[in-house]
Design a protein around this motif. Structure first.
Motif, short mmCIF file in Angstrom:
data_model
loop_
_atom_site.label_atom_id
_atom_site.label_comp_id
_atom_site.label_asym_id
_atom_site.label_seq_id
_atom_site.Cartn_x
_atom_site.Cartn_y
_atom_site.Cartn_z
N UNK A 41 -52.42 -21.66 7.56
CA UNK A 41 -53.05 -20.99 8.70
C UNK A 41 -53.20 -19.50 8.44
N UNK A 42 -52.19 -18.90 7.82
CA UNK A 42 -52.25 -17.47 7.51
C UNK A 42 -53.38 -17.16 6.52
N UNK A 43 -53.53 -18.03 5.54
CA UNK A 43 -54.59 -17.83 4.56
C UNK A 43 -55.97 -18.04 5.20
N UNK A 44 -56.08 -19.05 6.06
CA UNK A 44 -57.34 -19.27 6.77
C UNK A 44 -57.71 -18.06 7.63
N UNK A 45 -56.70 -17.47 8.26
CA UNK A 45 -56.94 -16.28 9.09
C UNK A 45 -57.43 -15.12 8.23
N UNK A 46 -56.84 -14.96 7.04
CA UNK A 46 -57.24 -13.87 6.14
C UNK A 46 -58.66 -14.08 5.65
N UNK A 47 -59.01 -15.33 5.34
CA UNK A 47 -60.34 -15.64 4.82
C UNK A 47 -61.40 -15.71 5.91
N UNK A 48 -60.96 -16.02 7.12
CA UNK A 48 -61.91 -16.16 8.23
C UNK A 48 -62.65 -17.47 8.24
N UNK A 49 -62.07 -18.53 7.64
CA UNK A 49 -62.70 -19.84 7.69
C UNK A 49 -61.65 -20.93 7.45
N UNK A 50 -61.96 -22.13 7.93
CA UNK A 50 -61.05 -23.25 7.78
C UNK A 50 -61.02 -23.73 6.34
N UNK A 51 -59.85 -24.10 5.88
CA UNK A 51 -59.67 -24.66 4.54
C UNK A 51 -59.39 -26.15 4.58
#
Length: 297
Positions: A41-51
């Motif tokens: 979730x933290x990485x998705x927030x940083x990227x700005x898109x769902x993984x």
């Protein structure tokens, strides 16, 4: 200053995408399912898109996430190799080579044992691409592509590796049943073709003086390595590249009924990043490729 995503989250994401499971990723990393979920979730927030997207009870990586995970995995592999080499100068080195599938299967891989015999401390890891024109991506040391124009790859040194000439191929068993002794004998045979090698039949028919058969129906496969297998299985006749298929002919899997009719094609080149130092293992590997080509027979 590099703007990097959270590296711990990247590590967890790569394992989750590779294993296809948050639970398995947690087991491999010694983390709880919740900890894995929070890092993703933290990485998705940083990227700005769902993984990952929910599929039943599982979280499945999106197509873009799978591509991203592959690049992250290659980057981690290279980081691990660099760290090991720094701490242990005699450590086994990994050389990553990207090549079209047919080139890798029919020419490169069958010869790698000779390279490894002379370079026991280097492991060649081959990844394949579906077409010879596929764009270059990071994470590889040498890329094999078809082409001659150096301006196509301004950030790379271009070294010619292998010429390519097309000729008619068929299985020995099919030849025994319905031999092809002259160009006109192809009438009645099923013509097998590949989407990735468009124009093969048109060019060969022209060279054979059979332009009137250009509209003959063909059975088309998506990639040449599938077409080659269909030819070997006797489903029809095809057009194949040489010297890439010389090993198959030598082993009796394929034959060339009309070897005198050949169509030159654009050959293969090795692409080396310009920042690679002369004389290192990358340049040495490319030199070996060229020597193998000269010694092919």
């Amino acid at each position: 200053m590099r703007r990097l995503p959270p590296l711990n989250a990247l590590r967890i994401f790569e394992v989750a995408a590779r294993t296809g499971s948050y639970a398995e990723a947690g087991t491999e990393l010694g983390l709880t399912h919740g900890a894995v979920s929070r890092q993703i979730a933290a990485l998705e927030s940083w990227l700005g898109q769902r993984l990952f997207m929910k599929d039943g009870r599982r979280m499945v990586a999106t197509p873009m996430a799978k591509i991203f995970a592959a690049e992250v995995g290659l980057s981690f592999d290279r980081l691990a190799v660099a760290a090991e080499a720094c701490g242990r100068p005699d450590a086994r080195r990994i050389l990553r080579v990207s090549a079209p599938t047919s080139f890798a299967m029919r020419w490169l891989i069958p010869r790698l044992n000779r390279y490894h015999a002379g370079h026991p401390h280097i492991e060649v890891a081959v990844t394949t691409v579906s077409t010879v024109l596929e764009e270059l991506r990071g994470g590889v040391d040498v890329a094999i592509r078809r082409g001659v124009a150096r301006e196509q790859w301004p950030q790379h040194r271009v070294v010619p590796v292998l010429d390519d000439t097309d000729t008619l191929i068929m299985s020995p068993a099919l030849f025994a049943q319905r031999p092809i002794l002259k160009p006109a004998d192809i009438k009645g045979h099923t013509l097998l073709a590949s989407e990735t090698r468009a124009g093969d039949w048109t060019n060969w028919l022209e060279a054979a003086g059979l332009q009137h058969l250009a509209g003959h129906p063909r059975q088309i496969f998506d990639h040449f390595f599938v077409t080659r297998q269909a030819v070997e299985d006797g489903l029809g006749i095809g057009i194949g590249p040489f010297p890439m298929l010389e090993i198959d002919v030598a082993r009796g899997r394929l034959m060339t009924p009309l070897p005198e009719i050949r169509v030159p094609r654009t050959g293969y080149v090795a692409l080396i990043p310009r920042q690679a130092e002369a004389g290192n293992l990358v340049a040495g590997f490319v030199d070996w490729l060229v020597e193998e080509t000269r010694g092919a027979g």
